[in-house]
Design a protein around this motif. Structure first.
Motif, PDB file in Angstrom:
ATOM      1  N   ASN A  55       0.916  -0.825  -0.217  1.00 56.66           N
ATOM      2  CA  ASN A  55       0.159  -0.008   0.120  1.00 56.66           C
ATOM      3  C   ASN A  55       1.078   1.538  -0.085  1.00 56.66           C
ATOM      4  O   ASN A  55       0.990   1.647   0.980  1.00 56.66           O
ATOM      5  CB  ASN A  55      -0.499  -0.230   1.420  1.00 56.66           C
ATOM      6  CG  ASN A  55      -2.054   0.856   1.597  1.00 56.66           C
ATOM      7  OD1 ASN A  55      -1.659   1.906   0.726  1.00 56.66           O
ATOM      8  ND2 ASN A  55      -2.807   0.864   2.271  1.00 56.66           N
ATOM      9  N   GLU A  57       0.902   3.852  -1.824  1.00 57.43           N
ATOM     10  CA  GLU A  57       0.684   5.573  -1.350  1.00 57.43           C
ATOM     11  C   GLU A  57      -0.236   5.644   0.452  1.00 57.43           C
ATOM     12  O   GLU A  57      -0.009   7.069   0.417  1.00 57.43           O
ATOM     13  CB  GLU A  57      -1.065   5.702  -1.986  1.00 57.43           C
ATOM     14  CG  GLU A  57      -1.708   4.998  -3.244  1.00 57.43           C
ATOM     15  CD  GLU A  57      -1.064   6.856  -4.354  1.00 57.43           C
ATOM     16  OE1 GLU A  57      -0.867   7.277  -3.162  1.00 57.43           O
ATOM     17  OE2 GLU A  57      -0.801   6.359  -5.231  1.00 57.43           O
ATOM     18  N   SER A  58       0.049   4.724   0.737  1.00 51.05           N
ATOM     19  CA  SER A  58      -0.231   4.898   2.369  1.00 51.05           C
ATOM     20  C   SER A  58       1.228   5.157   3.040  1.00 51.05           C
ATOM     21  O   SER A  58       1.091   6.135   3.836  1.00 51.05           O
ATOM     22  CB  SER A  58      -1.197   3.970   3.604  1.00 51.05           C
ATOM     23  OG  SER A  58      -2.274   4.089   2.854  1.00 51.05           O
ATOM     24  N   LYS A  93       2.610  15.579  -7.472  1.00 50.98           N
ATOM     25  CA  LYS A  93       2.697  13.871  -6.773  1.00 50.98           C
ATOM     26  C   LYS A  93       3.904  13.904  -6.258  1.00 50.98           C
ATOM     27  O   LYS A  93       4.867  13.939  -6.392  1.00 50.98           O
ATOM     28  CB  LYS A  93       2.024  12.880  -7.604  1.00 50.98           C
ATOM     29  CG  LYS A  93       0.233  12.900  -8.363  1.00 50.98           C
ATOM     30  CD  LYS A  93      -0.419  12.044  -8.267  1.00 50.98           C
ATOM     31  CE  LYS A  93      -1.670  11.560  -8.184  1.00 50.98           C
ATOM     32  NZ  LYS A  93      -1.740  11.939  -9.732  1.00 50.98           N
ATOM     33  N   LEU A  95       4.540  10.915  -5.346  1.00 50.55           N
ATOM     34  CA  LEU A  95       4.495   9.477  -5.599  1.00 50.55           C
ATOM     35  C   LEU A  95       4.599   8.748  -6.897  1.00 50.55           C
ATOM     36  O   LEU A  95       3.618   9.951  -7.611  1.00 50.55           O
ATOM     37  CB  LEU A  95       4.104   8.436  -4.877  1.00 50.55           C
ATOM     38  CG  LEU A  95       3.749   6.933  -5.036  1.00 50.55           C
ATOM     39  CD1 LEU A  95       5.594   6.356  -4.819  1.00 50.55           C
ATOM     40  CD2 LEU A  95       2.902   5.909  -4.493  1.00 50.55           C
ATOM     41  N   GLN A  97       4.528   6.522 -10.497  1.00 53.88           N
ATOM     42  CA  GLN A  97       4.324   5.104 -10.844  1.00 53.88           C
ATOM     43  C   GLN A  97       4.291   4.669 -12.518  1.00 53.88           C
ATOM     44  O   GLN A  97       3.838   6.158 -12.967  1.00 53.88           O
ATOM     45  CB  GLN A  97       2.935   4.994 -10.510  1.00 53.88           C
ATOM     46  CG  GLN A  97       3.264   3.279 -10.684  1.00 53.88           C
ATOM     47  CD  GLN A  97       1.540   2.147 -10.291  1.00 53.88           C
ATOM     48  OE1 GLN A  97       0.494   2.921 -10.404  1.00 53.88           O
ATOM     49  NE2 GLN A  97       1.483   0.971 -10.904  1.00 53.88           N
ATOM     50  N   TYR A 102       7.377   1.965  -8.310  1.00 56.66           N
ATOM     51  CA  TYR A 102       7.359   3.504  -7.813  1.00 56.66           C
ATOM     52  C   TYR A 102       8.346   4.249  -7.139  1.00 56.66           C
ATOM     53  O   TYR A 102       9.039   3.869  -6.726  1.00 56.66           O
ATOM     54  CB  TYR A 102       6.951   2.677  -5.998  1.00 56.66           C
ATOM     55  CG  TYR A 102       5.035   2.156  -6.269  1.00 56.66           C
ATOM     56  CD1 TYR A 102       3.681   3.062  -6.486  1.00 56.66           C
ATOM     57  CD2 TYR A 102       5.276   0.785  -6.929  1.00 56.66           C
ATOM     58  CE1 TYR A 102       2.645   2.134  -7.219  1.00 56.66           C
ATOM     59  CE2 TYR A 102       4.019  -0.282  -7.666  1.00 56.66           C
ATOM     60  CZ  TYR A 102       2.726  -0.040  -7.252  1.00 56.66           C
ATOM     61  OH  TYR A 102       1.544  -0.056  -7.787  1.00 56.66           O
ATOM     62  N   ASN A 104      10.206   7.639  -5.683  1.00 55.03           N
ATOM     63  CA  ASN A 104       9.836   8.861  -4.412  1.00 55.03           C
ATOM     64  C   ASN A 104      11.182   9.546  -4.032  1.00 55.03           C
ATOM     65  O   ASN A 104      12.436   8.992  -4.217  1.00 55.03           O
ATOM     66  CB  ASN A 104       8.921   9.466  -3.002  1.00 55.03           C
ATOM     67  CG  ASN A 104       9.701   9.025  -1.648  1.00 55.03           C
ATOM     68  OD1 ASN A 104       9.212   8.599  -0.896  1.00 55.03           O
ATOM     69  ND2 ASN A 104      10.504   7.509  -2.430  1.00 55.03           N
TER      70      ASN A 104
END
Ligand code: GN1
Ligand code: MG
Length: 359
Positions: A55, A57-58, A93, A95, A97, A102, A104
């Protein structure tokens, strides 16, 4: 690869001229790169491991939330630390993808370094203050607002089940090599489950915790002053015991997790005293008596968890942690259980030092 990395830089608004892109080898899970840009400006590029973090995004949400609060508090209280700054993509954003990757990106804080081990009590003291201030300055965040991105991350019953599953499928030669470690894990299982049971009975406050609070996740400046807490991927709701314990297991021993000369692996009480006094200085006023009481068990439990996880991965043919040689995970498990045995041997002194600094 470099072209690909340059492309990712561009997505995050880092344009040419990029002077160099260097792989950093310290992490066990993600891929990390140092990007040197013009004007001595550098960035850290991170490719998150989506097999581990389901997860993502979290994970990013947790990191941004916590760094924003830390930044405000450091400023408000005039603390000498710096919070990590994350870059946004040209699409606004944090993040990015691309296929199943993924990414950052963070700003690199100039004139800082990381350490894999230390023999210097002042550094242990600084580390204690920095991680203590992390707990204090994230107290205003409701733990429920932070997602538990890796369920049961520091939970011994859960880790023991994974270990038992691995025992059932492990190759005979691996079982044979790990024989003594398996016996050690089974012998100590019950005691090491104590914190998990107490947590289930709501005996401790749940806090926003780092969950990988080791020495190498601190940036020090050139005067060995603690400057920043890094690697915020595992920020989750949790117990203070595991952050405290993770720091002790990596700071209060003069050897690293990869040391194979067992005579060098022991808990150093002078370093412990220094770490403990730094941590207590910052957290004493907010910790509950039951949290303090179980800090020494926190040290034992997190070392047990690390040893057990390395052992489990060894039995599972090394699929979770990055390894550089055959039996690397076995060596790490031996290392951690050796350190734990030293903690058992020095428990009285550890308890006494802890009491002295927290009361
Ligand atoms: C992993 O990749 P790194 O070094 O940040 C692991 C931690 C362990 C650590 C052992 C998500 O962290 O739990 O303590 O290795 N992170 C994850 O040093 O499993
Ligand atoms: Mg980590």
């Amino acid at each position: 690869m470099t072209q690909k990395l340059k492309h990712i830089c561009k997505v995050f608004g880092i344009e040419s001229p990029i002077i160099s892109i260097e792989t950093l080898h310290s992490g066990h899970i993600n891929d990390t790169f140092l990007v040197t840009h013009k004007n001595d400006e550098s960035f850290i590029l991170q490719k998150l491991n989506s097999k581990v973090f389901k997860n993502i995004e979290s994970v990013i949400f947790n990191k941004i939330l916590v760094t924003n609060v830390l930044r405000d508090n450091y400023k408000k209280k005039n603390l000498p630390y710096q919070a990590i700054t994350y870059l946004k993509t040209t699409q606004n954003k944090y993040l990015h993808q691309e296929a199943d990757s993924y990414w950052n990106v963070m700003e690199f804080i100039p004139n800082t370094k990381t350490l894999e081990k230390t023999e210097i009590p002042e550094i242990a003291f600084e580390a204690g203050k920095l991680y203590g201030d992390f707990i204090v300055n994230t107290e205003s965040i409701l733990p429920e607002s932070v997602t538990e991105t890796l369920k049961n991350f520091h939970d011994v019953p859960f880790r023991f089940t994974q270990f038992e599953d691995a025992l059932k499928v492990a190759k005979p030669y691996r079982l044979e090599l790990a024989n003594d470690l398996i016996a050690f894990a089974q012998k100590h299982k019950q005691t090491m489950c104590t914190l998990a049971y107490l947590r289930a009975e709501n005996r401790f406050p749940i806090r926003v915790t780092h969950n990988d609070a080791k020495l190498s996740n601190i940036l020090f400046d050139n005067n060995n002053k603690g400057k920043a807490v890094i690697d915020l991927d595992t920020i989750m709701p949790g117990l203070i015991h595991y952050d405290f314990g993770d720091s002790v297991r990596s700071i209060c021993t003069k050897s690293t997790e990869d040391e194979t000369d067992l005579s060098k692996i022991y808990i150093d009480l002078e370093l412990y005293e220094a770490y403990c006094s730094g941590f207590a200085l910052k957290t004493k006023s907010i910790l509950k008596p039951e949290e303090i009481e179980y800090l020494p068990l926190g040290i034992q439990t997190i070392i047990f968890i690390m040893g057990l996880r390395f052992l489990t991965d060894f039995l599972n043919n090394d699929t979770y942690y990055k390894t550089t040689h055959a039996n690397h995970n076995l060596d790490r498990a031996i290392n951690q259980f050796t350190l734990l045995a030293s903690v058992f041997d020095n428990l009285k002194a550890i308890e006494q030092i802890t009491k002295q600094h927290f009361t």
